[in-house]
Design a protein around this motif. Sequence first.
Motif, PDB file in Angstrom:
ATOM      1  N   GLY A  86      27.172  10.855  -4.459  1.00  0.00           N
ATOM      2  CA  GLY A  86      27.100  11.842  -5.524  1.00  0.00           C
ATOM      3  C   GLY A  86      26.345  11.291  -6.715  1.00  0.00           C
ATOM      4  O   GLY A  86      25.596  11.993  -7.370  1.00  0.00           O
ATOM      5  N   SER A  87      26.505  10.008  -6.937  1.00  0.00           N
ATOM      6  CA  SER A  87      25.851   9.418  -8.089  1.00  0.00           C
ATOM      7  C   SER A  87      24.400   9.068  -7.793  1.00  0.00           C
ATOM      8  O   SER A  87      23.676   8.664  -8.680  1.00  0.00           O
ATOM      9  N   LEU A  88      23.993   9.248  -6.553  1.00  0.00           N
ATOM     10  CA  LEU A  88      22.588   9.079  -6.203  1.00  0.00           C
ATOM     11  C   LEU A  88      21.720   9.858  -7.163  1.00  0.00           C
ATOM     12  O   LEU A  88      20.653   9.428  -7.582  1.00  0.00           O
ATOM     13  N   LEU A  89      22.216  11.042  -7.510  1.00  0.00           N
ATOM     14  CA  LEU A  89      21.444  11.948  -8.336  1.00  0.00           C
ATOM     15  C   LEU A  89      21.273  11.417  -9.739  1.00  0.00           C
ATOM     16  O   LEU A  89      20.382  11.832 -10.454  1.00  0.00           O
ATOM     17  N   ARG A  90      22.146  10.531 -10.133  1.00  0.00           N
ATOM     18  CA  ARG A  90      22.036  10.036 -11.496  1.00  0.00           C
ATOM     19  C   ARG A  90      20.966   8.959 -11.601  1.00  0.00           C
ATOM     20  O   ARG A  90      20.814   8.336 -12.619  1.00  0.00           O
ATOM     21  N   GLY A  91      20.274   8.712 -10.537  1.00  0.00           N
ATOM     22  CA  GLY A  91      19.142   7.807 -10.618  1.00  0.00           C
ATOM     23  C   GLY A  91      19.411   6.462  -9.999  1.00  0.00           C
ATOM     24  O   GLY A  91      20.549   6.089  -9.723  1.00  0.00           O
ATOM     25  N   ALA A  92      18.334   5.743  -9.806  1.00  0.00           N
ATOM     26  CA  ALA A  92      18.405   4.488  -9.081  1.00  0.00           C
ATOM     27  C   ALA A  92      19.117   3.404  -9.875  1.00  0.00           C
ATOM     28  O   ALA A  92      19.560   2.424  -9.326  1.00  0.00           O
ATOM     29  N   ARG A  93      19.184   3.575 -11.175  1.00  0.00           N
ATOM     30  CA  ARG A  93      19.806   2.592 -12.049  1.00  0.00           C
ATOM     31  C   ARG A  93      21.176   2.196 -11.532  1.00  0.00           C
ATOM     32  O   ARG A  93      21.527   1.036 -11.446  1.00  0.00           O
ATOM     33  N   LEU A  94      21.950   3.230 -11.192  1.00  0.00           N
ATOM     34  CA  LEU A  94      23.319   2.960 -10.782  1.00  0.00           C
ATOM     35  C   LEU A  94      23.356   2.247  -9.453  1.00  0.00           C
ATOM     36  O   LEU A  94      24.098   1.308  -9.265  1.00  0.00           O
ATOM     37  N   LEU A 130      17.471  28.137  -5.889  1.00  0.00           N
ATOM     38  CA  LEU A 130      17.701  27.124  -4.851  1.00  0.00           C
ATOM     39  C   LEU A 130      18.454  25.932  -5.433  1.00  0.00           C
ATOM     40  O   LEU A 130      19.456  25.476  -4.874  1.00  0.00           O
ATOM     41  N   LEU A 131      17.992  25.448  -6.566  1.00  0.00           N
ATOM     42  CA  LEU A 131      18.619  24.277  -7.184  1.00  0.00           C
ATOM     43  C   LEU A 131      20.074  24.576  -7.559  1.00  0.00           C
ATOM     44  O   LEU A 131      20.967  23.753  -7.345  1.00  0.00           O
ATOM     45  N   THR A 132      20.297  25.767  -8.108  1.00  0.00           N
ATOM     46  CA  THR A 132      21.651  26.116  -8.538  1.00  0.00           C
ATOM     47  C   THR A 132      22.597  26.180  -7.348  1.00  0.00           C
ATOM     48  O   THR A 132      23.723  25.688  -7.417  1.00  0.00           O
ATOM     49  N   VAL A 133      22.123  26.784  -6.257  1.00  0.00           N
ATOM     50  CA  VAL A 133      22.968  26.869  -5.065  1.00  0.00           C
ATOM     51  C   VAL A 133      23.288  25.465  -4.558  1.00  0.00           C
ATOM     52  O   VAL A 133      24.439  25.134  -4.269  1.00  0.00           O
ATOM     53  N   VAL A 147      21.168  14.585  -0.545  1.00  0.00           N
ATOM     54  CA  VAL A 147      19.753  14.203  -0.550  1.00  0.00           C
ATOM     55  C   VAL A 147      18.892  15.413  -0.895  1.00  0.00           C
ATOM     56  O   VAL A 147      17.956  15.328  -1.698  1.00  0.00           O
ATOM     57  N   ALA A 148      19.241  16.563  -0.317  1.00  0.00           N
ATOM     58  CA  ALA A 148      18.460  17.776  -0.581  1.00  0.00           C
ATOM     59  C   ALA A 148      18.537  18.145  -2.050  1.00  0.00           C
ATOM     60  O   ALA A 148      17.519  18.463  -2.680  1.00  0.00           O
ATOM     61  N   THR A 149      19.727  18.088  -2.616  1.00  0.00           N
ATOM     62  CA  THR A 149      19.882  18.436  -4.034  1.00  0.00           C
ATOM     63  C   THR A 149      19.069  17.485  -4.900  1.00  0.00           C
ATOM     64  O   THR A 149      18.342  17.910  -5.798  1.00  0.00           O
ATOM     65  N   GLY A 150      19.176  16.200  -4.588  1.00  0.00           N
ATOM     66  CA  GLY A 150      18.434  15.218  -5.365  1.00  0.00           C
ATOM     67  C   GLY A 150      16.942  15.423  -5.239  1.00  0.00           C
ATOM     68  O   GLY A 150      16.208  15.359  -6.232  1.00  0.00           O
TER      69      GLY A 150
END
Lengths: 690, 238
Positions: free
Chosen positions: B37-45, A673-676, B80-83
């Motif tokens: 996209g940079s959301l995933l890099r954490g709240a710091r940014l 799931l994560l990879t997709v 959001v889902a990926t994060g």
Amino acid sequence: MSGPSDFQPTNPALKWIERRLPIMGLMHSSFVAYPTPRNLNYWWTFGAILSFMLVVQILTGVILAMHYTPHADMAFKSVELIVRDVNYGWLLRNIHASGASMFFFAVYIHMFRGLYYGSYKEPREVLWILGVIIYLLMMATGFMGYVLPWGQMSFWGATVITNLFSAVPYFGESIVTLLWGGYAVGNPTLNRFFSLHYLLPFVIAGVVVLHIWALHVAGQNNPAGVEAKTEKDTVPFTPYATMKDMFGVSCFLLFFAWFIFYMPNYLGDAENYIPANPAVTPAHIVPEWYYLPFYAILRSIPNKLAGVVAMFGAILILAFLPWLDSAKTRSSKYRPLAKQFFWMFVVVCIGLGYLGAQPPEGIYVIVGRILTFLYFAYFLILLPLLARIEKPRPVPNSIADDVLAKTGGKPAPMVSTVIALMVAGGLLLGGAESARAAEGSTKPPAQKWSFSGPFGKFDRGAMQRGLKVYKEVCASCHGLSFVAFRNLAEAGGPGYSVAQAQAFASEYKVKDGPNDQGEMFERPGRPADYFPSPFPNEQAARAANGGAFPPDLSLITKARSYSRGFPMFLIDFFTQYQEQGPDYVTALLQGYEDKPPAGFNLPEGSFYNTYFPGHAIKMPKPLSDGQVTYDDGSPATVAQYAKDVTHFLMWAAEPHMEARKQLGLQVFVFLILLTVLLYFTKKKVWANAH
Amino acid sequence: MRSHGKGANRTILDCLFRRNGGRKSGFSAAAGAAGAGSLLRGARLRGSGAVPLAADKKGLEIVTTASSADHPTRRDFLYVATGAVASVGAAATVWPLVSQMNPDASTVAAGAPIEVDLTPIAEGQDIKVFWRGKPIYISHRTKKQIEEARAVSVSSLPDPQSDEARVKPGHDQWLVVVGICTHLGCIPIAHEGQYDGFFCPCHGSVYDTSGRIRQGPAPTNLAVPPYTFVSDTKIQIG
């Protein structure tokens, strides 16, 4: 790391810190704003994968060190106790042990990538040399880590590798004694190896910082091999490279998890589940797969000193690569000859790896010498020569041109890359695997086991019957010292209740003490006690068994194996076949022949067994029909006994197997799931840049 | 980021419930892409508000495809889902790394109840046994000691508890306590201190013949471990 940053935090507290220690600016310029070439392919994600693996290894290693005992008498047992008793100990150990292989797997790809795209050329010579230093440190760390479980391969690997230094003229013996801290490999050796194995990863981490620093000063190389000139040639590290790297790491994790949860022993040697024995060398001393090419070079040279020099030379020569290859064009993409020779060199390396696992005799020695020559010829003859005679194709003017030229063409499919890597890796591993061939024995037939495969579960009935067979037959000579009575009531075990396990334990007499009078006494067993061994020590066991030592059965199904041969070992990787041990044990129990075949000279006091290596076994035929009474109506035959007791012993060897496979399934669902998700996120992020 | 578009300040709820996706311009969609996209890099940014406008800087915003401009909702949901999935994975990974610090199975098994024979302990004597790595004092109290323990007014004690509540009924002479000072874990010495009970040499806590704190920095009485009388002369601790 790439010059002064214009980063300014808005938060007053952060501003206060930043003025005094510009760490956020450093991070921002290094990992956020840092310009990275637009045309990097997935081979470039291996840098991030390696950083990730270093963190994983340090983290799991520090944790394992909390539970490990670096003492020659206790190391083997402490590793087993980690796997059996520590919460998630089996998981942490599997991660760390196969993590070492994954680390080397990734570093080899990283190195070949540098080789192919000329990443070592001006101005990246120091960057490359730092990489060679990291690789050397990794080899030292990996070797010392392999010694710590103190199994047979650990001990004899330590002996062989430390003896390499005895080749040094005049001082050789003194150096080796210094390394050992004794007259042979022993407890002091283990202790210092533990200490250094803990230290070196942090040294690696330090050199990695320098490696990244040098990278950020010179800038990343790229598939086109032309430097970034304008802003159009680059994209900021975050989110572009970070997302791509995260996707790469996620794909790598899938590969990694396959080993952790389903094939934890595929890369290891069954021999290392036998505790170190300074009196017996295993029939085949084979290093871990990642050292095999250099091991092959060592053995190809008939002179001891020259062999050692050649082996270390094969690694050190990499450091001189920037000056050996003086061609102006970096990327092999534009070097028609270099490109072909590169792939030949890859084949030579894999070939050497294969040979490193073969017995050093006959044709293998000759081929080994040819490949050793080719290995050095690539660096010393071919690359300098190519720089002079090769006519490279024109390189693109800029990275942006390279990207534009490619748009419309299909991007390199990741799937085929991964498969190609797996096959290449598999071939190397196969070499290691085939070295474990038990000579002079017949291959045991593959049995059907309920615990095999990704959804495998133990059969409670078979385990309970097997326990009965062990108790009534095997236990008179063989111990089961890593199994405690409490284990019988644990989840994933034979399915007894706590009360049943308690009752079972109380039937045993266990030695305890000293009491208030200072005397040892016997008391009924408790759930916390371990199965008592039938003999107080090895000498007593040998005296009672005609000189033979009945091995402890706790790990027997993992400590025995046989060669599956080509191409089965490759197929086994995908079908998750790893029941060589149980197959062998079952076959051995049924493999007795009353009369040895004509011409076979059976030594006095031995018995003929079809499946035992060398066929002459000291153990008399242990099982006969009707010997053990089953309550559940299962046939009281030797075949059934053999299968049941093996089933039980497989559980004894790996009591958390069911937990491992169950967690594996969950992890795989999650990782897919994560990879997709990461794939599509990466695609969206990059949509602007392509 | 705040000054450049809505991208970085959107919450999960915004992303999930915004219906009108078409109103955004191509520019802010591209900026949103770089920011989210940079959301995933954490709240710091996000906190620092300094996500580089990559697309903006490079003049690439024109490249924004029609589909991404038309359906920003779907894209934001993806980020959001990926994060969220990555965070769940990271949290789940921490579990085994922490859980391994708990006592392992052999330690837990070794902490099973123990039986102690009381016959060798003469009146006025005490013994020390170990259960779960802790010293347990078993005192065979004299009549005088019991009387001393019961004579004191309970309400005057720092940790009020009657002696009857600290021993098993019918076995008044047997005091079983964990021999660890409740102050900072030292082992008090038996038959010392002015209350004829226990005295802790580390910081001077004094316990009486019932193991109750009478003087000194310890906040509570010596703990009574779980135990039962199997017979008149045998107890099981644990």
